[in-house]
Design a protein around this motif. Structure first.
Motif, PDB file in Angstrom:
ATOM      1  N   GLY A 104      31.796  38.586  33.585  1.00 55.01           N
ATOM      2  CA  GLY A 104      33.036  37.861  33.064  1.00 55.01           C
ATOM      3  C   GLY A 104      34.085  38.800  33.072  1.00 55.01           C
ATOM      4  N   PHE A 105      35.052  38.111  32.492  1.00 59.03           N
ATOM      5  CA  PHE A 105      36.733  38.574  32.483  1.00 59.03           C
ATOM      6  C   PHE A 105      36.614  39.460  31.190  1.00 59.03           C
ATOM      7  N   ALA A 106      36.039  39.269  30.114  1.00 57.65           N
ATOM      8  CA  ALA A 106      35.864  40.241  28.916  1.00 57.65           C
ATOM      9  C   ALA A 106      35.062  41.621  29.281  1.00 57.65           C
ATOM     10  N   GLY A 107      33.984  41.524  30.092  1.00 61.08           N
ATOM     11  CA  GLY A 107      33.386  42.893  30.652  1.00 61.08           C
ATOM     12  C   GLY A 107      34.159  43.578  31.606  1.00 61.08           C
ATOM     13  N   LEU A 108      34.885  42.938  32.380  1.00 64.46           N
ATOM     14  CA  LEU A 108      35.924  43.453  33.417  1.00 64.46           C
ATOM     15  C   LEU A 108      37.075  44.339  32.322  1.00 64.46           C
ATOM     16  N   LEU A 109      37.610  43.831  31.678  1.00 66.34           N
ATOM     17  CA  LEU A 109      38.725  44.242  30.726  1.00 66.34           C
ATOM     18  C   LEU A 109      38.188  45.515  30.187  1.00 66.34           C
ATOM     19  N   LEU A 110      36.902  45.521  29.409  1.00 65.08           N
ATOM     20  CA  LEU A 110      36.413  46.483  28.680  1.00 65.08           C
ATOM     21  C   LEU A 110      35.820  47.767  29.808  1.00 65.08           C
ATOM     22  N   ASN A 111      35.878  47.402  31.024  1.00 65.63           N
ATOM     23  CA  ASN A 111      35.352  48.424  31.878  1.00 65.63           C
ATOM     24  C   ASN A 111      36.395  48.857  33.062  1.00 65.63           C
ATOM     25  N   ALA A 112      37.850  48.327  32.645  1.00 59.01           N
ATOM     26  CA  ALA A 112      38.611  48.374  33.672  1.00 59.01           C
ATOM     27  C   ALA A 112      39.115  49.812  34.286  1.00 59.01           C
ATOM     28  N   LEU A 113      39.312  50.745  33.288  1.00 62.28           N
ATOM     29  CA  LEU A 113      39.414  52.138  33.717  1.00 62.28           C
ATOM     30  C   LEU A 113      38.593  52.826  34.443  1.00 62.28           C
ATOM     31  N   SER A 114      37.431  52.668  33.778  1.00 65.35           N
ATOM     32  CA  SER A 114      35.966  53.373  34.389  1.00 65.35           C
ATOM     33  C   SER A 114      36.029  52.725  36.048  1.00 65.35           C
ATOM     34  N   ILE A 115      36.084  51.513  36.068  1.00 62.70           N
ATOM     35  CA  ILE A 115      35.900  50.750  37.589  1.00 62.70           C
ATOM     36  C   ILE A 115      36.968  51.242  38.357  1.00 62.70           C
ATOM     37  N   ARG A 116      38.191  51.331  38.183  1.00 64.06           N
ATOM     38  CA  ARG A 116      39.320  52.011  39.084  1.00 64.06           C
ATOM     39  C   ARG A 116      39.080  53.361  39.103  1.00 64.06           C
ATOM     40  N   LYS A 117      38.875  54.169  38.325  1.00 65.40           N
ATOM     41  CA  LYS A 117      38.568  55.739  38.395  1.00 65.40           C
ATOM     42  C   LYS A 117      37.345  55.663  39.425  1.00 65.40           C
ATOM     43  N   THR A 118      36.282  55.168  39.277  1.00 64.57           N
ATOM     44  CA  THR A 118      35.144  55.445  40.144  1.00 64.57           C
ATOM     45  C   THR A 118      35.510  55.078  41.661  1.00 64.57           C
ATOM     46  N   ILE A 119      35.897  54.012  41.719  1.00 64.61           N
ATOM     47  CA  ILE A 119      36.362  53.598  43.012  1.00 64.61           C
ATOM     48  C   ILE A 119      37.349  54.175  43.912  1.00 64.61           C
ATOM     49  N   ARG A 120      38.467  54.504  43.054  1.00 65.33           N
ATOM     50  CA  ARG A 120      39.596  55.352  43.634  1.00 65.33           C
ATOM     51  C   ARG A 120      39.188  56.643  44.067  1.00 65.33           C
ATOM     52  N   SER A 135      36.561  40.045  44.830  1.00 67.22           N
ATOM     53  CA  SER A 135      35.943  41.005  44.141  1.00 67.22           C
ATOM     54  C   SER A 135      37.006  41.680  43.181  1.00 67.22           C
ATOM     55  N   GLN A 136      36.830  41.407  41.771  1.00 70.21           N
ATOM     56  CA  GLN A 136      37.827  41.857  40.708  1.00 70.21           C
ATOM     57  C   GLN A 136      37.828  43.407  40.683  1.00 70.21           C
ATOM     58  N   SER A 137      36.685  43.917  41.134  1.00 68.79           N
ATOM     59  CA  SER A 137      36.845  45.415  41.176  1.00 68.79           C
ATOM     60  C   SER A 137      37.584  45.905  42.107  1.00 68.79           C
ATOM     61  N   ALA A 138      37.366  45.463  43.450  1.00 68.51           N
ATOM     62  CA  ALA A 138      38.232  46.144  44.297  1.00 68.51           C
ATOM     63  C   ALA A 138      39.763  45.667  44.021  1.00 68.51           C
ATOM     64  N   MET A 139      39.920  44.568  43.825  1.00 64.34           N
ATOM     65  CA  MET A 139      41.717  44.173  43.464  1.00 64.34           C
ATOM     66  C   MET A 139      42.163  45.046  42.393  1.00 64.34           C
ATOM     67  N   LEU A 140      41.199  45.330  41.498  1.00 62.64           N
ATOM     68  CA  LEU A 140      41.670  46.237  40.237  1.00 62.64           C
ATOM     69  C   LEU A 140      41.783  47.746  40.668  1.00 62.64           C
ATOM     70  N   ALA A 141      41.025  48.227  41.787  1.00 62.77           N
ATOM     71  CA  ALA A 141      41.057  49.631  42.280  1.00 62.77           C
ATOM     72  C   ALA A 141      42.423  49.636  43.209  1.00 62.77           C
ATOM     73  N   LEU A 142      42.604  48.405  43.958  1.00 60.20           N
ATOM     74  CA  LEU A 142      43.796  48.646  45.018  1.00 60.20           C
ATOM     75  C   LEU A 142      45.197  48.273  44.408  1.00 60.20           C
ATOM     76  N   PHE A 143      45.201  47.794  43.017  1.00 60.65           N
ATOM     77  CA  PHE A 143      46.340  47.241  42.469  1.00 60.65           C
ATOM     78  C   PHE A 143      47.319  48.394  42.215  1.00 60.65           C
ATOM     79  N   GLY A 144      48.619  48.337  42.832  1.00 58.92           N
ATOM     80  CA  GLY A 144      49.762  49.236  42.726  1.00 58.92           C
ATOM     81  C   GLY A 144      49.822  50.429  44.078  1.00 58.92           C
ATOM     82  N   THR A 145      48.600  50.549  44.621  1.00 62.81           N
ATOM     83  CA  THR A 145      48.489  51.541  45.559  1.00 62.81           C
ATOM     84  C   THR A 145      47.744  51.089  46.914  1.00 62.81           C
ATOM     85  N   GLY A 146      47.376  49.815  47.146  1.00 66.53           N
ATOM     86  CA  GLY A 146      46.822  49.379  48.203  1.00 66.53           C
ATOM     87  C   GLY A 146      47.473  49.563  49.458  1.00 66.53           C
ATOM     88  N   THR A 147      48.723  49.363  49.479  1.00 67.83           N
ATOM     89  CA  THR A 147      49.361  49.445  50.698  1.00 67.83           C
ATOM     90  C   THR A 147      49.188  51.001  51.492  1.00 67.83           C
TER      91      THR A 147
END
Length: 363
Positions: A41-57, A72-84
């Motif tokens: 769920g969305f709440a779980g995504l928010l709680l783990n957002a920083l860890s998810i982005r850091k791990t994928i990046r 994938s919310q995780s992929a979208m979070l990882a690419l946000f701001g730097t995907g290009t």
């Protein structure tokens, strides 16, 4: 592995206390897994957002090909701001817009997230070097890559020879046995619509034997609905069934029914077609690419579904024609055909990625 030297899978991983006998180990000498926090769920995504982005990046090293399986919310979070800045490819397996607009959830926040996911996925496709879609046209039209970039239609459903009937069904009597396959954890597959249709058919004096495969949160609710609509004696809830046993149920049935509210390109439908089963399904997602219009129904339209079941089930010529047509269509999704198509996609992406990396370095 015919294209890449090593594969690193970054995904949510859940620890479990025991291993099911049917599970197969996926990692090996050239395949490893990197764990994202397991959230729901969305709440779980928010709680783990920083860890998810850091791990994928951390895994997005320039020398590596980056293939994102979306939505994938995780992929979208990882690419946000730097995907290009990343030369990535996409494998599009579903449509978040359809999922959230299907009426399954009444949560206003979910609808907002669905629309934002739609916009985000559209942007991801626009910035991708290439994309592989499970549909032939549907997802391509909604989430296109830029003109001149690689766009491939290749289902992620791989049918092996043992999945296919040797010949179309020999049909000598009207159909009475219907089968439904789908999780009841959510109501995406429209099991309630099928039960309502069966109730309507009973009121018209017709009797069918309906087997529903799948378990989940709404199992009891569907059993209660069948009781309420006075058709419980016609509906058998088989509960969760091992995938290896699904084929047995398909072979013992006359018609496969899938009144889904949202789909990409459904595996269960293709497996039923491969068995030569006449099929009826809703006209959502990529399903119209598989079935002719006369066997398609509007989602949530129990009356139309009942009429379509009746028309097909009472006609031996239509049943025979549908069996032959479905088996022929399913053959297009045989594993050797799709593997070659997917291999071409990977190789084409690698060529584009090399050019992208060279241009990024010179810039």
């Amino acid at each position: 592995m015919e294209v890449f030297n090593q594969v690193i899978v970054v995904a949510r991983i859940q620890d479990v206390s025991s291993v099911d006998d049917s599970w197969q180990q996926s990692n090996g000498s050239k395949v490893k897994f990197v764990a994202l926090p397991y959230y729901v769920g969305f709440a779980g995504l928010l709680l783990n957002a920083l860890s998810i982005r850091k791990t994928i990046r951390a895994e997005c090293i320039k020398s590596r090909a980056l293939i994102l399986r979306v939505p994938s919310q995780s992929a979208m979070l990882a690419l946000f701001g730097t995907g290009t800045k990343l030369g990535y490819a996409l494998e599009l397996v579903g449509d978040p817009y359809d999922v959230f607009s299907s009426g399954i959830t009444n949560n206003g926040l979910d609808r907002v997230l669905g629309f934002l996911s739609y916009l985000g996925l559209k942007r991801m496709a626009k910035n991708a070097l290439s994309a592989c879609y499970v549909t032939q046209t549907y997802l391509q039209k909604r989430y296109p890559v830029r003109e001149g970039f690689v766009s491939v239609g290749c289902s992620d459903i791989e049918l092996k020879e043992e999945h296919f009937a040797q010949a179309p069904k020999v049909i000598q009597k009207i159909a009475t046995k219907l089968v439904f396959v789908g999780s009841l954890e959510q109501l995406y597959k429209g099991p309630d619509t099928l039960i309502q249709a069966v109730s309507l058919l009973k009121k018209q004096g017709y009797k069918f034997d309906v087997t529903m495969l799948g378990g989940g949160h709404f199992l009891n609710a569907m059993q209660q609905l069948a009781e309420k609509l006075d058709c419980a004696e016609m509906v058998n809830f088989a509960g969760p069934v091992a995938h290896t046993q699904v084929a047995v149920y398909l072979e013992q049935s006359d018609i496969f029914v899938m009144p889904s509210r949202t789909e990409g390109l459904p595996r269960a439908l293709l497996e039923a077609m491969a068995k030569g089963l006449p099929c009826i399904a809703s006209n959502v997602g990529g399903i119209p690419e598989l079935l002719s219009e006369q066997y398609l129904v509007e989602k949530d339209n129990a009356a139309q579904l009942a009429n379509t079941i009746l028309n097909l089930s009472q006609s031996i010529p239509l049943l025979s024609e549908a069996s032959e047509c479905n088996l022929r269509t399913a053959r297009e999704y045989e594993i050797t055909i799709l593997n070659q198509r997917r291999k071409t996609f990977y190789q084409s992406y690698l060529t584009l990625q090399e050019k992208f990396n060279e241009s990024s370095t010179s810039a």
